[in-house]
Design a protein around this motif. Structure first.
Motif, PDB file in Angstrom:
ATOM      1  N   SER A   1      13.371  -6.008 -11.006  1.00 19.60           N
ATOM      2  CA  SER A   1      12.512  -5.037 -11.689  1.00 19.60           C
ATOM      3  C   SER A   1      11.268  -4.688 -10.878  1.00 19.60           C
ATOM      4  O   SER A   1      10.377  -3.999 -11.375  1.00 19.60           O
ATOM      5  CB  SER A   1      12.103  -5.557 -13.069  1.00 19.60           C
ATOM      6  N   THR A   2      11.194  -5.163  -9.633  1.00 19.21           N
ATOM      7  CA  THR A   2      10.105  -4.749  -8.750  1.00 19.21           C
ATOM      8  C   THR A   2      10.431  -3.387  -8.144  1.00 19.21           C
ATOM      9  O   THR A   2      11.474  -2.803  -8.414  1.00 19.21           O
ATOM     10  CB  THR A   2       9.873  -5.788  -7.644  1.00 19.21           C
ATOM     11  N   ARG A   3       9.529  -2.890  -7.302  1.00 14.39           N
ATOM     12  CA  ARG A   3       9.730  -1.575  -6.698  1.00 14.39           C
ATOM     13  C   ARG A   3       9.627  -1.654  -5.176  1.00 14.39           C
ATOM     14  O   ARG A   3       9.072  -2.602  -4.623  1.00 14.39           O
ATOM     15  CB  ARG A   3       8.697  -0.581  -7.232  1.00 14.39           C
ATOM     16  N   ILE A   4      10.155  -0.644  -4.524  1.00 10.32           N
ATOM     17  CA  ILE A   4       9.980  -0.489  -3.094  1.00 10.32           C
ATOM     18  C   ILE A   4       9.387   0.883  -2.827  1.00 10.32           C
ATOM     19  O   ILE A   4       9.443   1.780  -3.678  1.00 10.32           O
ATOM     20  CB  ILE A   4      11.312  -0.643  -2.322  1.00 10.32           C
ATOM     21  N   ALA A   5       8.790   1.040  -1.670  1.00  9.22           N
ATOM     22  CA  ALA A   5       8.321   2.341  -1.204  1.00  9.22           C
ATOM     23  C   ALA A   5       8.932   2.587   0.168  1.00  9.22           C
ATOM     24  O   ALA A   5       9.168   1.646   0.928  1.00  9.22           O
ATOM     25  CB  ALA A   5       6.800   2.387  -1.130  1.00  9.22           C
TER      26      ALA A   5
ATOM     27  N   GLY B   1       0.201  -4.115  -7.019  1.00  8.55           N
ATOM     28  CA  GLY B   1       1.223  -3.104  -7.192  1.00  8.55           C
ATOM     29  C   GLY B   1       0.730  -1.782  -7.749  1.00  8.55           C
ATOM     30  O   GLY B   1       1.537  -0.913  -8.076  1.00  8.55           O
ATOM     31  N   LYS B   2      -0.576  -1.596  -7.821  1.00 10.09           N
ATOM     32  CA  LYS B   2      -1.109  -0.371  -8.425  1.00 10.09           C
ATOM     33  C   LYS B   2      -1.495   0.689  -7.406  1.00 10.09           C
ATOM     34  O   LYS B   2      -1.741   1.839  -7.769  1.00 10.09           O
ATOM     35  CB  LYS B   2      -2.314  -0.705  -9.304  1.00 10.09           C
ATOM     36  N   GLU B   3      -1.562   0.301  -6.116  1.00  9.17           N
ATOM     37  CA  GLU B   3      -1.977   1.243  -5.084  1.00  9.17           C
ATOM     38  C   GLU B   3      -1.084   1.110  -3.857  1.00  9.17           C
ATOM     39  O   GLU B   3      -0.499   0.054  -3.601  1.00  9.17           O
ATOM     40  CB  GLU B   3      -3.431   0.992  -4.681  1.00  9.17           C
ATOM     41  N   LEU B   4      -1.012   2.191  -3.107  1.00  9.47           N
ATOM     42  CA  LEU B   4      -0.356   2.202  -1.807  1.00  9.47           C
ATOM     43  C   LEU B   4      -1.350   2.674  -0.760  1.00  9.47           C
ATOM     44  O   LEU B   4      -2.046   3.678  -0.966  1.00  9.47           O
ATOM     45  CB  LEU B   4       0.846   3.147  -1.804  1.00  9.47           C
ATOM     46  N   ALA B   5      -1.432   1.954   0.339  1.00  4.93           N
ATOM     47  CA  ALA B   5      -2.126   2.450   1.524  1.00  4.93           C
ATOM     48  C   ALA B   5      -1.070   3.031   2.456  1.00  4.93           C
ATOM     49  O   ALA B   5       0.060   2.543   2.498  1.00  4.93           O
ATOM     50  CB  ALA B   5      -2.898   1.332   2.211  1.00  4.93           C
ATOM     51  N   TYR B   6      -1.424   4.066   3.190  1.00  7.41           N
ATOM     52  CA  TYR B   6      -0.488   4.664   4.130  1.00  7.41           C
ATOM     53  C   TYR B   6      -1.264   5.493   5.137  1.00  7.41           C
ATOM     54  O   TYR B   6      -2.472   5.746   4.983  1.00  7.41           O
ATOM     55  CB  TYR B   6       0.554   5.534   3.418  1.00  7.41           C
ATOM     56  N   VAL B   7      -0.568   5.931   6.172  1.00  8.50           N
ATOM     57  CA  VAL B   7      -1.158   6.783   7.209  1.00  8.50           C
ATOM     58  C   VAL B   7      -0.570   8.175   7.079  1.00  8.50           C
ATOM     59  O   VAL B   7       0.657   8.338   7.026  1.00  8.50           O
ATOM     60  CB  VAL B   7      -0.883   6.224   8.615  1.00  8.50           C
ATOM     61  N   SER B   8      -1.435   9.183   7.020  1.00  6.56           N
ATOM     62  CA  SER B   8      -1.001  10.574   6.968  1.00  6.56           C
ATOM     63  C   SER B   8      -1.587  11.337   8.159  1.00  6.56           C
ATOM     64  O   SER B   8      -2.741  11.109   8.538  1.00  6.56           O
ATOM     65  CB  SER B   8      -1.456  11.239   5.671  1.00  6.56           C
ATOM     66  N   PHE B   9      -0.773  12.227   8.723  1.00  2.00           N
ATOM     67  CA  PHE B   9      -1.202  13.051   9.852  1.00  2.00           C
ATOM     68  C   PHE B   9      -1.554  14.472   9.413  1.00  2.00           C
ATOM     69  O   PHE B   9      -1.570  15.390  10.227  1.00  2.00           O
ATOM     70  CB  PHE B   9      -0.082  13.111  10.895  1.00  2.00           C
TER      71      PHE B   9
ATOM     72  N   PRO C   1       9.225 -10.224  -3.115  1.00  3.54           N
ATOM     73  CA  PRO C   1       8.162 -11.116  -3.569  1.00  3.54           C
ATOM     74  C   PRO C   1       8.602 -12.550  -3.853  1.00  3.54           C
ATOM     75  O   PRO C   1       7.757 -13.435  -3.933  1.00  3.54           O
ATOM     76  CB  PRO C   1       7.612 -10.432  -4.826  1.00  3.54           C
ATOM     77  N   ASN C   2       9.913 -12.800  -4.009  1.00  7.14           N
ATOM     78  CA  ASN C   2      10.353 -14.196  -4.153  1.00  7.14           C
ATOM     79  C   ASN C   2      10.763 -14.812  -2.824  1.00  7.14           C
ATOM     80  O   ASN C   2      11.164 -15.975  -2.772  1.00  7.14           O
ATOM     81  CB  ASN C   2      11.495 -14.323  -5.164  1.00  7.14           C
ATOM     82  N   GLY C   3      10.671 -14.034  -1.739  1.00  6.53           N
ATOM     83  CA  GLY C   3      10.944 -14.553  -0.405  1.00  6.53           C
ATOM     84  C   GLY C   3      12.407 -14.749  -0.084  1.00  6.53           C
ATOM     85  O   GLY C   3      12.740 -15.265   0.983  1.00  6.53           O
ATOM     86  N   ARG C   4      13.329 -14.324  -0.973  1.00  8.16           N
ATOM     87  CA  ARG C   4      14.753 -14.581  -0.781  1.00  8.16           C
ATOM     88  C   ARG C   4      15.489 -13.431  -0.098  1.00  8.16           C
ATOM     89  O   ARG C   4      16.583 -13.643   0.427  1.00  8.16           O
ATOM     90  CB  ARG C   4      15.416 -14.870  -2.136  1.00  8.16           C
ATOM     91  N   LEU C   5      14.936 -12.233  -0.124  1.00 10.85           N
ATOM     92  CA  LEU C   5      15.575 -11.070   0.472  1.00 10.85           C
ATOM     93  C   LEU C   5      14.590 -10.357   1.390  1.00 10.85           C
ATOM     94  O   LEU C   5      13.367 -10.473   1.218  1.00 10.85           O
ATOM     95  CB  LEU C   5      16.057 -10.090  -0.603  1.00 10.85           C
ATOM     96  N   ILE C   6      15.137  -9.624   2.349  1.00 11.70           N
ATOM     97  CA  ILE C   6      14.337  -8.795   3.251  1.00 11.70           C
ATOM     98  C   ILE C   6      14.929  -7.399   3.222  1.00 11.70           C
ATOM     99  O   ILE C   6      16.142  -7.222   3.356  1.00 11.70           O
ATOM    100  CB  ILE C   6      14.373  -9.332   4.694  1.00 11.70           C
ATOM    101  N   ILE C   7      14.081  -6.399   3.032  1.00 13.29           N
ATOM    102  CA  ILE C   7      14.529  -5.016   3.156  1.00 13.29           C
ATOM    103  C   ILE C   7      14.107  -4.497   4.518  1.00 13.29           C
ATOM    104  O   ILE C   7      13.052  -4.893   5.051  1.00 13.29           O
ATOM    105  CB  ILE C   7      13.968  -4.130   2.016  1.00 13.29           C
TER     106      ILE C   7
ATOM    107  N   TYR D   1       5.424  -8.416  -7.629  1.00 12.62           N
ATOM    108  CA  TYR D   1       5.809  -8.509  -9.043  1.00 12.62           C
ATOM    109  C   TYR D   1       4.891  -7.622  -9.866  1.00 12.62           C
ATOM    110  O   TYR D   1       3.744  -7.402  -9.526  1.00 12.62           O
ATOM    111  CB  TYR D   1       5.697  -9.947  -9.527  1.00 12.62           C
ATOM    112  N   GLY D   2       5.413  -7.151 -10.982  1.00 11.89           N
ATOM    113  CA  GLY D   2       4.599  -6.300 -11.872  1.00 11.89           C
ATOM    114  C   GLY D   2       4.741  -4.845 -11.480  1.00 11.89           C
ATOM    115  O   GLY D   2       5.046  -4.506 -10.347  1.00 11.89           O
TER     116      GLY D   2
END
Length: 432
Positions: A169-173, A212-220, A385-391, A430-431
């Motif tokens: 139930s977590t998210r990815i970006a 989990g409420k904000e994303l930092a990123y680089v924009s050109f 976040p549980n350290g068991r998988l890598i994307i 998480y969250g």
């Protein structure tokens, strides 16, 4: 930084419009549909029977199928064939019969539409080996939240059977390029995507805040690399690093109070830390090398980073409070993109060894490392976040895809997008 980061992409010579969005509009169907292909066999997979939830075919989402796919993708479970079997959470199954079918655990449930248009989702879990009913739960949700409820059920089953938290139930970006560049936020399986930012100019290096409420990123978008922080729910954003020169590779401290990044405002690409608001900027490195791709240790006391100070890109670590950097990677002549596991015991990174492959290093056992992928164009590893998988992102069969792997490399899941180049994934906390 990916392996091309020493030569960052250039912005288009013509500045056009950019759209920052709250997570309101769903991903277009051409981009939303991922096909998950799972391969590999784990050493100790638990055989589990997940029955299609009663009446799920009348619901907008196939709840039981989502639960089954989540559990299979974790690498911990081996789902059994249950086609044609009807069972729900009210049943009293003969568990010895299921043991004879080879199951260690059994899941059944139902989906019912309520008068107000919401759905009542219920499930029950049985330990077949011990002959024990492990209980279940019910969720009353809108149609829009059926996928989330499915992931939460998978999380509950995972935790009940393993003792560890699930991450379904977590998210990815991640970032796609299909004409424009788009920063997406999706479920952990790559589905239910929503656009956070769309731009004709490159978007790179997304990084989740610890809450989990904000994303930092680089924009050109302004013809140079600028670091932004954006609220995921509202779409409100602010520049936090727009100094002279390049501003790149943001990384949140574990407590969310600071950002580390690479700035060239004083000449050369060097590491800096600053407050989450962009204030109180402090320089950490002062070399003639390129120092970039910072990743915080779990305790927030050290930064792992990539530097070519030794002649080729290698991973180093440096005390945040100040001190000398020490080299971490010694095998191979090209090692980049460090990502630390949440418990700080492992580091995933990209090593050039017969191609660019994800490696995992055990930091607590003398730095032993191993390749965990069999592809040759990997980028941007990020721990669950549980350290068991890598994307991570890679190119396979002529397509840019996202993949997950267990940390031992035994089980992999490929998420194939239909009409977009998919890169730079990062797993959220998480969250949500």
């Amino acid at each position: 930084m990916n392996r091309r980061a020493f030569s960052p992409p250039l912005a288009s010579p013509v500045r056009r419009s950019l759209i920052a969005l709250p997570l309101a509009a769903a991903m277009p169907a051409a981009l939303a549909q991922f096909r998950v292909e799972i391969s590999g066999v784990g050493a100790t997979q638990l055989p589990i029977a997940v029955i299609a939830f009663r009446a799920e075919q009348q619901a907008p989402q196939p709840v039981g199928r989502i639960v089954r796919a989540d559990l299979e993708r974790s690498g911990v479970f081996r789902p059994l064939d249950t086609a044609g079997i009807a069972l729900d959470e009210t049943a009293k199954p003969e568990l010895t019969e299921w043991r004879g079918r080879g199951a260690d655990a059994l899941v059944a449930g139902s989906v019912s539409r309520l008068a107000d248009g919401r759905f009542d989702v219920r499930y029950r879990l049985w330990d077949v080996v011990k002959g024990v009913d492990l209980g279940g739960q019910s969720y009353v949700v809108s149609a829009a939240d059926l996928r989330l409820a499915s992931h939460q059920i998978a999380d509950a089953i995972y935790e009940k059977l393993t003792g560890e938290k699930g991450v379904f139930s977590t998210r990815i970006a991640y970032v796609t390029r299909s004409g424009n560049y788009t920063l997406w936020v999706t479920d952990a399986d790559g589905e239910a995507g929503q656009s956070a930012l769309a731009s004709p100019e490159p978007i790179i290096s997304p990084a989740w805040s610890p809450n989990g409420k904000e994303l930092a990123y680089v924009s050109f978008e302004s013809r140079k690399a600028v670091v932004y922080v954006q609220e995921v729910a509202s779409g409100k954003r602010r520049p936090v690093a727009s100094f002279r020169g390049s501003n790149s590779a943001p990384a949140w401290s574990p407590d969310g109070s600071q950002l580390a990044m690479t700035l060239s405002r004083e000449g050369g690409s060097q590491l800096y830390v600053m407050g989450r608001d962009g204030q109180n900027v402090r320089r950490l490195t002062n070399t003639s090398a390129i120092d970039t791709e910072a990743a915080w240790s779990a305790d927030g006391k050290q930064l792992y980073f990539v530097s070519d100070r030794g002649g080729s890109p290698q991973i180093y670590r440096l005390p945040v409070a100040g001190g000398n950097a020490e080299r971490v990677t010694f095998e191979g002549g090209y090692n980049i993109s460090p990502s630390l596991s949440p418990d700080g015991r492992q580091m995933a990174y990209i090593s050039r060894s017969g191609g660019f492959k994800v490696h995992v290093m055990d930091l607590g056992t003398g730095g032993a490392s191993r390749a965990v992928t069999d592809t040759n164009d990997d980028e941007s590893p990020s721990f669950a976040p549980n350290g068991r998988l890598i994307i991570y992102a890679t190119r396979e069969g002529g397509r840019d895809v996202l993949m997950t792997t267990t940390t031992d490399g035994r089980i992999k899941a490929r998420l194939v997008a239909t009409q977009a180049d998919v890169r730079e994934p990062v797993w959220g906390p998480y969250g949500r």
